[in-house]
Design a protein around this motif. Sequence first.
Motif, PDB file in Angstrom:
ATOM      1  N   HIS A 111       0.808  -1.217   0.000  1.00  0.00           N
ATOM      2  CA  HIS A 111       0.000   0.000   0.000  1.00  0.00           C
ATOM      3  C   HIS A 111       0.844   1.272   0.000  1.00  0.00           C
ATOM      4  N   TYR A 112       2.080   1.170   0.494  1.00  0.00           N
ATOM      5  CA  TYR A 112       2.989   2.318   0.528  1.00  0.00           C
ATOM      6  C   TYR A 112       4.409   1.830   0.263  1.00  0.00           C
ATOM      7  N   ARG A 113       5.211   2.732  -0.313  1.00  0.00           N
ATOM      8  CA  ARG A 113       6.572   2.334  -0.711  1.00  0.00           C
ATOM      9  C   ARG A 113       7.571   3.441  -0.395  1.00  0.00           C
ATOM     10  N   ILE A 114       8.662   3.056   0.265  1.00  0.00           N
ATOM     11  CA  ILE A 114       9.757   3.963   0.580  1.00  0.00           C
ATOM     12  C   ILE A 114      11.044   3.312   0.073  1.00  0.00           C
ATOM     13  N   ALA A 115      12.024   4.132  -0.314  1.00  0.00           N
ATOM     14  CA  ALA A 115      13.261   3.571  -0.863  1.00  0.00           C
ATOM     15  C   ALA A 115      14.452   4.440  -0.516  1.00  0.00           C
ATOM     16  N   GLN A 116      15.625   3.822  -0.565  1.00  0.00           N
ATOM     17  CA  GLN A 116      16.883   4.533  -0.399  1.00  0.00           C
ATOM     18  C   GLN A 116      17.147   5.410  -1.635  1.00  0.00           C
ATOM     19  N   PRO A 117      17.908   6.479  -1.485  1.00  0.00           N
ATOM     20  CA  PRO A 117      18.205   7.333  -2.646  1.00  0.00           C
ATOM     21  C   PRO A 117      18.928   6.607  -3.768  1.00  0.00           C
ATOM     22  N   THR A 118      19.701   5.572  -3.419  1.00  0.00           N
ATOM     23  CA  THR A 118      20.456   4.825  -4.431  1.00  0.00           C
ATOM     24  C   THR A 118      19.669   3.667  -5.029  1.00  0.00           C
ATOM     25  N   ALA A 119      18.436   3.466  -4.592  1.00  0.00           N
ATOM     26  CA  ALA A 119      17.633   2.337  -5.077  1.00  0.00           C
ATOM     27  C   ALA A 119      17.283   2.517  -6.551  1.00  0.00           C
ATOM     28  N   ARG A 120      17.114   1.378  -7.231  1.00  0.00           N
ATOM     29  CA  ARG A 120      16.710   1.384  -8.636  1.00  0.00           C
ATOM     30  C   ARG A 120      15.584   0.379  -8.821  1.00  0.00           C
ATOM     31  N   LEU A 121      14.589   0.768  -9.616  1.00  0.00           N
ATOM     32  CA  LEU A 121      13.399  -0.050  -9.831  1.00  0.00           C
ATOM     33  C   LEU A 121      13.216  -0.298 -11.324  1.00  0.00           C
ATOM     34  N   GLY A 122      12.614  -1.428 -11.666  1.00  0.00           N
ATOM     35  CA  GLY A 122      12.366  -1.674 -13.077  1.00  0.00           C
ATOM     36  C   GLY A 122      11.579  -2.947 -13.319  1.00  0.00           C
ATOM     37  N   LEU A 123      11.052  -3.038 -14.533  1.00  0.00           N
ATOM     38  CA  LEU A 123      10.336  -4.239 -14.994  1.00  0.00           C
ATOM     39  C   LEU A 123      11.008  -4.698 -16.285  1.00  0.00           C
ATOM     40  N   PRO A 124      12.071  -5.511 -16.185  1.00  0.00           N
ATOM     41  CA  PRO A 124      12.880  -5.858 -17.360  1.00  0.00           C
ATOM     42  C   PRO A 124      12.420  -7.105 -18.108  1.00  0.00           C
ATOM     43  N   GLU A 125      11.196  -7.568 -17.876  1.00  0.00           N
ATOM     44  CA  GLU A 125      10.730  -8.795 -18.524  1.00  0.00           C
ATOM     45  C   GLU A 125      10.785  -8.742 -20.037  1.00  0.00           C
ATOM     46  N   VAL A 126      10.782  -7.526 -20.598  1.00  0.00           N
ATOM     47  CA  VAL A 126      10.866  -7.373 -22.051  1.00  0.00           C
ATOM     48  C   VAL A 126      12.105  -8.074 -22.599  1.00  0.00           C
ATOM     49  N   HIS A 127      13.183  -8.131 -21.810  1.00  0.00           N
ATOM     50  CA  HIS A 127      14.433  -8.736 -22.267  1.00  0.00           C
ATOM     51  C   HIS A 127      14.374 -10.263 -22.287  1.00  0.00           C
ATOM     52  N   LEU A 128      13.296 -10.826 -21.764  1.00  0.00           N
ATOM     53  CA  LEU A 128      13.086 -12.275 -21.806  1.00  0.00           C
ATOM     54  C   LEU A 128      11.974 -12.644 -22.781  1.00  0.00           C
ATOM     55  N   GLY A 129      11.541 -11.666 -23.574  1.00  0.00           N
ATOM     56  CA  GLY A 129      10.456 -11.931 -24.512  1.00  0.00           C
ATOM     57  C   GLY A 129       9.102 -12.011 -23.840  1.00  0.00           C
ATOM     58  N   LEU A 130       8.998 -11.504 -22.615  1.00  0.00           N
ATOM     59  CA  LEU A 130       7.779 -11.615 -21.829  1.00  0.00           C
ATOM     60  C   LEU A 130       7.228 -10.241 -21.495  1.00  0.00           C
ATOM     61  N   LEU A 131       6.181 -10.221 -20.673  1.00  0.00           N
ATOM     62  CA  LEU A 131       5.685  -8.995 -20.062  1.00  0.00           C
ATOM     63  C   LEU A 131       5.569  -9.252 -18.568  1.00  0.00           C
ATOM     64  N   PRO A 132       5.502  -8.202 -17.753  1.00  0.00           N
ATOM     65  CA  PRO A 132       5.304  -8.424 -16.324  1.00  0.00           C
ATOM     66  C   PRO A 132       3.995  -9.184 -16.111  1.00  0.00           C
ATOM     67  N   GLY A 133       4.073 -10.331 -15.483  1.00  0.00           N
ATOM     68  CA  GLY A 133       2.908 -11.208 -15.436  1.00  0.00           C
ATOM     69  C   GLY A 133       2.286 -11.365 -14.073  1.00  0.00           C
ATOM     70  N   ALA A 134       2.643 -10.499 -13.116  1.00  0.00           N
ATOM     71  CA  ALA A 134       2.069 -10.590 -11.774  1.00  0.00           C
ATOM     72  C   ALA A 134       1.398  -9.278 -11.395  1.00  0.00           C
ATOM     73  N   GLY A 135       0.751  -8.667 -12.383  1.00  0.00           N
ATOM     74  CA  GLY A 135       0.014  -7.436 -12.136  1.00  0.00           C
ATOM     75  C   GLY A 135       0.752  -6.170 -12.517  1.00  0.00           C
TER      76      GLY A 135
END
Length: 697
Positions: A111-135
């Motif tokens: 419901h809420y998200r906090i992160a460190q300044p150096t954190a990195r986020l992404g959805l790289p499934e495209v590189h496996l020929g897929l799409l994000p499949g868990a919502g």
Amino acid sequence: MTNPVTYETQGAIAVLRINNPPVNALSQAVRQGLSDGMDRAEADRDVKAVLIVGEGRAFIAGADITEFGKLPMEPNLPDLCTRIESSPLLVAASMHGVTLGGGLEVALGTHYRIAQPTARLGLPEVHLGLLPGAGGTQRLPRLTGADKAIEIMISGRQIKAAEALELGLLDKVEEGDPQEVGLAFVNELLANGAPRRAVSELPAAAPIDWEAAHAGALKKGRGQINVGTIVRAVQAASELGFAEGMERERGLFMELLQSDQSKGMIHAFFNERAVSNLPELKGVAPRALNAIGVIGGGTMGAGIATAALLAKLDVVLIETGQEQADAARGRIEGNLQGALKRGKISQPQYDALTTKALTLATNYASLGEVDLVVEAVFEDMAVKKEVFAKLDAACKQGAILASNTSYLDVDEIAAATSRPEDVIGLHFFSPAHVMKLLEVVVADKTAADVVATGFELGKRLGKISVRSGVCDGFIGNRILAAYRTAADHMVLDGASPYQIDSALTGFGFAMGPFAVGDLAGLDIGWMTRKRKAADRHPDERVPTYADRLCEEGHFGRKTGAGYYLYEAGSRASVPNPRIPELIAAEQAELNITPRDFSDEEIVRRYMCAMVNEAAKVVEEGIARRPADVDMVLLFGYGFPRYGGGPLKWADLQGLAGVLADIEHYAQEDAWFWKPAPLLKSLVADGRSFDDLNRAGG
């Protein structure tokens, strides 16, 4: 086995801490641990909120790759994300390091998200020929909007924390221990009476021009189908209810998972990491590597020097005179200025690299303290031998002497020194500071620790390093010669170079073979043909129209004319009208009546020639296993990643059909199309190239 998800309470907050080294991948045990932890927290009347954190260097780096290709085990990831999101408790994620793929989908389920300044986020499934499949395709656009969600998913890029905050992926960015800042954040939320805030309950993203977005994604993907499918999944998130959208996402995910493109990209994903793990180097320590020498400051030498400088190595570059040395410095500084503009290095780093780490010299004596030297001079055996004799005299004992030759016999080069055990081939691809491939060419007498150092250098430079034995052209250029010959034969028989280039870019290659020839320089192939002429088999068909072009002084981009014409300062090109004239003249001389070729036949012949020669390369031990060939073609020759490489492509097509086509082509040219014995034996045994990969070669 230690529980990969621990449970503790801190006041009214249950802390679920993931500890699955090295990067907290979402294994079945982690998924079960998170699910069980949620159950336990909800059963505790004193718990008002849940905080999910990661141990070690990451929050969650994505799926557990060891589960790829196996039967799915419950709880599956989509259900876990829904389970977390539907909790009556307030759930938050505190992220550090990387949060990728399924890891971000778990975070989006909180419901809420906090992160460190150096954190990195992404959805790289495209590189496996897929799409994000868990919502991911359903929740992300509710936070960012459809356009931005599509861009994030089809690029697969990693988003820095500051941008993620701006996009709405994060609620707060704060430095400190992830658990401590997470607890403070959740306590603040509880004190302020913050409600549960499920992303799935947020308004759907506003509609966009879906057809334009779909067409744009496919154009950018150059034949990669999942980029278009990602757009359709985001469209479902906008047009359907959340539950219906999740069903649509799952259906599209499963379609992609069964596709040849996904199988090819998963093959590439696993093997780009595996190719540098040589069993024979286990326990072999590389030699010290702090400073390298480079002989020659042209495009290739300057690129190698640039790559080494960016890897924090000192570089001594040797040129023939001061004017040439100054020109080499200009090339290197130009390359580094590009890195500066892209933010890869800072101005102080640029200054240090160009004034302290780089030395330009005109005498070999300056190489006395380097640990490894790479020659990048003219592709001529006599010139190479002369250089190596000088290196043998100038370099310290234990220094590695490497040749960047593209074709020549490394054993013969090594014989020009008193220390052949220190000689190795390191074949870079131009531009060397950009291209990812490095062929590590092992000669007969190359010492094991020299080979280990070659791979260590590749790792330091960020390369995909592939071991090759010694033969004309090694792995990549030997195979290139075969499929380029197939293209030349088709030109003589009636296909235009421009149709061939178009058909192959349509297949997914970054460039067609004739455009590539112009870029590399047509004089290279001309020189190779002249070098091989004395030993040429009498049945070999060798077109000569390209030689006529070179004799007229046209070598491609660098001279302004080749198969295409190039205006100064422009990357655009148009067909050279001289080419059809030269082709027609040779067809008349050889009494060839041109015929039409379909694009499909062009691609099939080109690919079959590639596969046939690649099979010979594997059978002869020049490549250790089929996957090594695939990685060379993927990272050095523009083969589309979604094809997985030529031998993965052949497996997916069916080896029996590929062999049948080769045998059919052999009826018109038995010498060129002689089937590889390995290919015939695999078909006879009902086996595949991937069977050889699993067997270790």
